[in-house]
Design a protein around this motif. Sequence first.
Motif, PDB file in Angstrom:
ATOM      1  N   GLU A   1     -41.654-109.927  30.083  1.00  9.90           N
ATOM      2  CA  GLU A   1     -41.512-108.483  29.931  1.00  9.90           C
ATOM      3  C   GLU A   1     -40.381-107.990  30.828  1.00  9.90           C
ATOM      4  OE1 GLU A   1     -45.080-106.174  30.155  1.00  9.90           O
ATOM      5  OE2 GLU A   1     -45.598-106.807  28.122  1.00  9.90           O
ATOM      6  N   CYS A   2     -39.397-107.344  30.203  1.00  6.27           N
ATOM      7  CA  CYS A   2     -38.197-106.889  30.899  1.00  6.27           C
ATOM      8  C   CYS A   2     -38.061-105.379  30.725  1.00  6.27           C
ATOM      9  CB  CYS A   2     -36.963-107.600  30.354  1.00  6.27           C
ATOM     10  SG  CYS A   2     -36.983-109.391  30.647  1.00  6.27           S
ATOM     11  N   PHE A   3     -38.125-104.666  31.853  1.00 13.62           N
ATOM     12  CA  PHE A   3     -38.058-103.218  31.847  1.00 13.62           C
ATOM     13  C   PHE A   3     -36.672-102.705  32.212  1.00 13.62           C
ATOM     14  CE2 PHE A   3     -42.419-104.419  32.381  1.00 13.62           C
ATOM     15  CZ  PHE A   3     -43.161-103.460  31.731  1.00 13.62           C
ATOM     16  N   ASP A   4     -35.748-103.617  32.506  1.00 12.18           N
ATOM     17  CA  ASP A   4     -34.384-103.236  32.833  1.00 12.18           C
ATOM     18  C   ASP A   4     -33.501-104.472  32.723  1.00 12.18           C
ATOM     19  OD1 ASP A   4     -32.423-101.382  33.472  1.00 12.18           O
ATOM     20  OD2 ASP A   4     -33.511-100.604  35.204  1.00 12.18           O
ATOM     21  N   LEU A   5     -32.178-104.261  32.748  1.00 10.89           N
ATOM     22  CA  LEU A   5     -31.250-105.379  32.573  1.00 10.89           C
ATOM     23  C   LEU A   5     -31.388-106.434  33.662  1.00 10.89           C
ATOM     24  CD1 LEU A   5     -27.885-103.896  31.281  1.00 10.89           C
ATOM     25  CD2 LEU A   5     -29.094-105.862  30.342  1.00 10.89           C
TER      26      LEU A   5
ATOM     27  N   LEU B   1     -39.566-116.401  25.243  1.00 14.17           N
ATOM     28  CA  LEU B   1     -39.970-115.235  24.468  1.00 14.17           C
ATOM     29  C   LEU B   1     -39.850-114.002  25.354  1.00 14.17           C
ATOM     30  CD1 LEU B   1     -41.273-113.809  22.008  1.00 14.17           C
ATOM     31  CD2 LEU B   1     -43.509-114.403  23.000  1.00 14.17           C
ATOM     32  N   PHE B   2     -38.993-113.068  24.961  1.00 17.19           N
ATOM     33  CA  PHE B   2     -38.749-111.847  25.724  1.00 17.19           C
ATOM     34  C   PHE B   2     -39.395-110.647  25.045  1.00 17.19           C
ATOM     35  CE2 PHE B   2     -35.486-114.557  27.376  1.00 17.19           C
ATOM     36  CZ  PHE B   2     -35.148-114.072  28.628  1.00 17.19           C
ATOM     37  N   GLN B   3     -39.874-109.710  25.859  1.00 19.31           N
ATOM     38  CA  GLN B   3     -40.311-108.405  25.373  1.00 19.31           C
ATOM     39  C   GLN B   3     -39.490-107.355  26.115  1.00 19.31           C
ATOM     40  OE1 GLN B   3     -41.669-106.143  23.007  1.00 19.31           O
ATOM     41  NE2 GLN B   3     -43.525-107.419  23.131  1.00 19.31           N
TER      42      GLN B   3
ATOM     43  N   ALA C   1     -39.210-105.914  21.014  1.00 19.37           N
ATOM     44  CA  ALA C   1     -38.985-104.696  21.798  1.00 19.37           C
ATOM     45  C   ALA C   1     -40.003-103.640  21.400  1.00 19.37           C
ATOM     46  CB  ALA C   1     -37.563-104.166  21.585  1.00 19.37           C
ATOM     47  N   PHE C   2     -40.233-102.721  22.330  1.00 18.87           N
ATOM     48  CA  PHE C   2     -41.045-101.550  21.994  1.00 18.87           C
ATOM     49  C   PHE C   2     -40.510-100.329  22.727  1.00 18.87           C
ATOM     50  CE2 PHE C   2     -43.310-103.117  25.797  1.00 18.87           C
ATOM     51  CZ  PHE C   2     -43.520-101.949  26.521  1.00 18.87           C
ATOM     52  N   GLY C   3     -40.805 -99.155  22.164  1.00 23.46           N
ATOM     53  CA  GLY C   3     -40.541 -97.885  22.821  1.00 23.46           C
ATOM     54  C   GLY C   3     -41.847 -97.134  22.975  1.00 23.46           C
ATOM     55  N   ILE C   4     -41.919 -96.280  23.981  1.00 21.10           N
ATOM     56  CA  ILE C   4     -43.161 -95.552  24.210  1.00 21.10           C
ATOM     57  C   ILE C   4     -43.077 -94.156  23.598  1.00 21.10           C
ATOM     58  CG2 ILE C   4     -43.613 -96.868  26.307  1.00 21.10           C
ATOM     59  CD1 ILE C   4     -42.933 -94.290  27.888  1.00 21.10           C
ATOM     60  N   GLY C   5     -44.263 -93.568  23.375  1.00 23.94           N
ATOM     61  CA  GLY C   5     -44.338 -92.210  22.854  1.00 23.94           C
ATOM     62  C   GLY C   5     -43.679 -92.074  21.494  1.00 23.94           C
ATOM     63  N   ARG C   6     -42.927 -91.013  21.327  1.00 17.88           N
ATOM     64  CA  ARG C   6     -42.322 -90.714  20.029  1.00 17.88           C
ATOM     65  C   ARG C   6     -41.258 -91.728  19.625  1.00 17.88           C
ATOM     66  NH1 ARG C   6     -39.797 -84.894  20.997  1.00 17.88           N
ATOM     67  NH2 ARG C   6     -41.775 -84.709  22.109  1.00 17.88           N
ATOM     68  N   GLN C   7     -40.816 -92.562  20.573  1.00 15.00           N
ATOM     69  CA  GLN C   7     -39.815 -93.583  20.258  1.00 15.00           C
ATOM     70  C   GLN C   7     -40.432 -94.883  19.745  1.00 15.00           C
ATOM     71  OE1 GLN C   7     -36.497 -93.195  20.162  1.00 15.00           O
ATOM     72  NE2 GLN C   7     -36.947 -91.050  20.582  1.00 15.00           N
ATOM     73  N   GLN C   8     -41.764 -94.915  19.572  1.00 20.19           N
ATOM     74  CA  GLN C   8     -42.399 -96.169  19.162  1.00 20.19           C
ATOM     75  C   GLN C   8     -41.885 -96.658  17.806  1.00 20.19           C
ATOM     76  OE1 GLN C   8     -46.882 -96.766  18.229  1.00 20.19           O
ATOM     77  NE2 GLN C   8     -46.572 -97.702  20.244  1.00 20.19           N
ATOM     78  N   MET C   9     -41.975 -95.850  16.784  1.00 24.20           N
ATOM     79  CA  MET C   9     -41.558 -96.303  15.455  1.00 24.20           C
ATOM     80  C   MET C   9     -40.042 -96.459  15.330  1.00 24.20           C
ATOM     81  SD  MET C   9     -44.278 -97.097  13.944  1.00 24.20           S
ATOM     82  CE  MET C   9     -46.000 -96.875  14.414  1.00 24.20           C
TER      83      MET C   9
ATOM     84  N   ARG D   1     -43.453-104.242  18.636  1.00 22.67           N
ATOM     85  CA  ARG D   1     -44.785-103.978  19.204  1.00 22.67           C
ATOM     86  C   ARG D   1     -45.126-102.504  19.040  1.00 22.67           C
ATOM     87  NH1 ARG D   1     -46.475-104.840  25.626  1.00 22.67           N
ATOM     88  NH2 ARG D   1     -46.944-102.626  25.944  1.00 22.67           N
ATOM     89  N   VAL D   2     -46.391-102.245  18.696  1.00 19.68           N
ATOM     90  CA  VAL D   2     -46.945-100.898  18.662  1.00 19.68           C
ATOM     91  C   VAL D   2     -48.304-100.928  19.356  1.00 19.68           C
ATOM     92  CG1 VAL D   2     -45.718-100.212  16.556  1.00 19.68           C
ATOM     93  CG2 VAL D   2     -47.978-101.291  16.370  1.00 19.68           C
ATOM     94  N   GLY D   3     -49.028 -99.802  19.322  1.00 20.76           N
ATOM     95  CA  GLY D   3     -50.369 -99.773  19.884  1.00 20.76           C
ATOM     96  C   GLY D   3     -50.579 -98.629  20.849  1.00 20.76           C
ATOM     97  N   LEU D   4     -51.854 -98.378  21.154  1.00 21.23           N
ATOM     98  CA  LEU D   4     -52.227 -97.237  21.972  1.00 21.23           C
ATOM     99  C   LEU D   4     -51.863 -97.395  23.439  1.00 21.23           C
ATOM    100  CD1 LEU D   4     -55.717 -96.273  20.468  1.00 21.23           C
ATOM    101  CD2 LEU D   4     -53.495 -95.246  20.001  1.00 21.23           C
ATOM    102  N   GLU D   5     -51.492 -98.585  23.878  1.00 21.38           N
ATOM    103  CA  GLU D   5     -50.965 -98.701  25.232  1.00 21.38           C
ATOM    104  C   GLU D   5     -49.689 -97.888  25.388  1.00 21.38           C
ATOM    105  OE1 GLU D   5     -49.235-101.935  28.477  1.00 21.38           O
ATOM    106  OE2 GLU D   5     -50.428-102.656  26.785  1.00 21.38           O
ATOM    107  N   ASP D   6     -48.898 -97.821  24.326  1.00 19.86           N
ATOM    108  CA  ASP D   6     -47.554 -97.253  24.405  1.00 19.86           C
ATOM    109  C   ASP D   6     -47.435 -95.864  23.780  1.00 19.86           C
ATOM    110  OD1 ASP D   6     -46.838 -99.776  25.440  1.00 19.86           O
ATOM    111  OD2 ASP D   6     -46.549-100.550  23.418  1.00 19.86           O
TER     112      ASP D   6
END
Length: 306
Positions: free
Chosen positions: A163-167, A187-189, A220-228, A242-247
């Motif tokens: 899991e990578c939250f920044d470069l 495998l990267f997320q 990759a995933f985005g949170i909130g309104r950026q998920q889809m 990735r989707v789901g209620l965590e994000d």
Amino acid sequence: MNRNVILTCAVTGAGDTVAKSPHVPVTPKQIAEAAIEAAKAGASVAHLHVRDPETGAISHSLDHFREVVERIREADTDIVINLTAGGGGDWIPDAADPTRGGPNTDIQTPAERHAPVDELLPELCTLDCGSLNFGDMVYVNPADWLREHARLVQAAGVKPELECFDLGHVWFARQLQQEGLLDGDPLFQLCLGIPWGAEADTETMLAMRNKLPANANWAAFGIGRQQMPMVAQAVLLGGHARVGLEDNLYLEKGVLATNGQLVERARTLIENLGVRAMTPAETRAHLGLRDPNSGRIVEKVVGGVA
């Protein structure tokens, strides 16, 4: 474009979301049922945290993890299990003495984070690849802790999801690979939109993707309104999603979602792009994961699905 997509559902997370939606699963039974719901909706992988059944707050209980995993494995519906191993990194400086952790600080050693993975042997577990200003707290994950944790995951024979939250996290994950602490194709997320890490936009996703090793699988995933939007962007750039209620808690503005609904929305979105979601069995073969029944590593499929 990626024509065969691994679709992960992160069903609950550890954030303060329980009071915001009645659909966020809390008890081990609810979390297992949410994973099965996601699988029936078309998810390939369930990403799992556990919570305190009484309060809904974050939990590291091995008993809770064990119950969730056993319930999923005993179900008729198959899904790849991905356990979080990133809990216990929350640091909030005490207001009176900033050298000490204040209320809600929650720190675990790498060995403590790894304990559920070591006992339950899921196909995947997360390895968060660095420290981060995570909203109003600091997520603490020093380099030497990461090396220790990577060795534990490697010894267990579980594939880490990096899991990578920044470069800089991508950079350090490549360093782990160079040091021989990652087996096989990594495998990267790419985790986008969490303040104050990588932003959830095309330029950021592309920049992170372009820094991945040549043999990497990535999502990759985005949170909130950026998920889809990030689901579509990841697929178009050759990744998984990735989707789901965590994000994200909403199906649309003002309408609270279930995990199954978010998976269905993502699956419809990628199918409209001419793409299909992989089955759990195809996912194991594509990534070279452990078969939960035999315990053997599934032979990796090169250049396509199983």
